[in-house]
Scaffold this active site. Structure first.
Site, PDB file in Angstrom:
ATOM      1  N   LYS A  59      -0.511   4.765   4.615  1.00  0.00           N
ATOM      2  CA  LYS A  59      -1.349   3.794   5.340  1.00  0.00           C
ATOM      3  C   LYS A  59      -0.742   3.530   6.718  1.00  0.00           C
ATOM      4  CE  LYS A  59      -3.774  -0.617   4.821  1.00  0.00           C
ATOM      5  NZ  LYS A  59      -5.061   0.007   5.196  1.00  0.00           N
ATOM      6  N   HIS A  62       0.834  -1.198   0.000  1.00  0.00           N
ATOM      7  CA  HIS A  62       0.000   0.000   0.000  1.00  0.00           C
ATOM      8  C   HIS A  62       0.874   1.255   0.000  1.00  0.00           C
ATOM      9  CE1 HIS A  62      -3.188  -2.816   1.266  1.00  0.00           C
ATOM     10  NE2 HIS A  62      -4.020  -1.913   0.753  1.00  0.00           N
TER      11      HIS A  62
END
Length: 269
Positions: free
Chosen positions: A162, A158
């Site tokens: 995040k 990600h």
């Protein structure tokens, strides 16, 4: 229902919040009726459209969830665990469908959400995309077909912003793999590896997390045995897939009996 259901977006200044607001405002099946932000945020009191740098939408950003939820039939929530637990209770009081995309929820949070679901519809999923939910189903079936000699590793990537790891989607996949083997993820999960860890425990499910750049979301489920591997993969290139799934869930939940549902229910999988 003849009138389009009204939707409140929480955490509306975030990337998902903006995407949800834009898609909801342009929907012919839902109405954007509220936009929520934390107290003290610069957007409070301003029209959401102009705050996002576009045309006015006629919806002012507020920090009052009680007033916002009172006029809504659905609340879409991609925020943080503490906020989501609070919103779950308030949405249940308003009898609004609560769509939860928040990740990082711990067992105590989930118990509180489950209590709220006794009074209203809650649709909660670590990932709202069709492709990922198909991947969950495939993972469960492959894990059921292969014995414990096949190691299972969930690898996810990600963007750098995040804050939780493993991702909610990775945990969904791990849970599906464990269910396929007739047990729970808690029984098989291997914590993050570092240093001298020794050999892998037979039948365990491991996780690896990558963070960097602007990666929307990539998930691999690797089944590895002596001499061969099976890899199931999903790549997300546009976060709009999650927003569209959340809007679909908000619409699907209208008129349902109170309870906790997931995207497999919404998608009929």
């Amino acid at each position: 229902m003849t009138e389009r259901p009204g939707v409140v977006i929480t955490g509306v200044s975030g990337r998902m919040g903006r995407m949800l607001a834009t898609l909801c405002a342009g929907s012919d099946r839902l109405r954007l009726v509220g936009a929520l932000e934390r107290p003290g945020h610069d957007w409070i009191g301003h029209d959401l459209g102009t705050a996002m740098g576009g045309a006015a939408l006629g919806v002012a950003v507020t920090d009052d969830p009680v007033a916002a939820f009172a006029k809504a039939q659905a609340v879409i929530d991609f925020t943080a665990p503490a906020a989501t637990v609070e919103f779950a209770a308030l949405a249940a009081q308003a009898r609004a469908v609560h769509v939860i995309g928040t990740t990082g929820l711990d067992p105590a949070d989930l118990r509180k959400i489950r209590a709220a679901a006794r009074h209203a519809v809650i649709v909660r999923a670590g990932n709202m995309s069709l492709g990922v939910n198909l991947l969950v189903q495939l993972t469960r079936r492959v894990a059921a077909a292969l014995d414990a000699e096949w190691d299972i590793e969930v690898v996810e990537a990600h963007h750098r912003m995040k804050v939780d790891a493993p991702s909610g989607t990775a945990l969904m996949l791990g849970e599906a793999a464990a269910e396929g083997r007739g047990t729970t993820l808690e029984a098989l999960r291997t914590p993050a590896r570092e240093g001298i860890t020794g050999p892998r425990a037979p039948g365990s499910i491991g996780f690896s997390a990558i963070r960097g750049g602007d990666v929307v979301g990539e998930h691999d489920v690797i089944f590895a045995a002596e001499g061969e591997r099976v890899v199931l993969r999903h790549l997300a290139t546009d976060r709009a897939i999650f927003a569209r799934g959340a809007l679909k869930a908000a619409l699907w939940g209208q008129g349902r009996d109170p309870g906790e549902y997931d995207m497999l229910d919404v998608l009929g999988l």
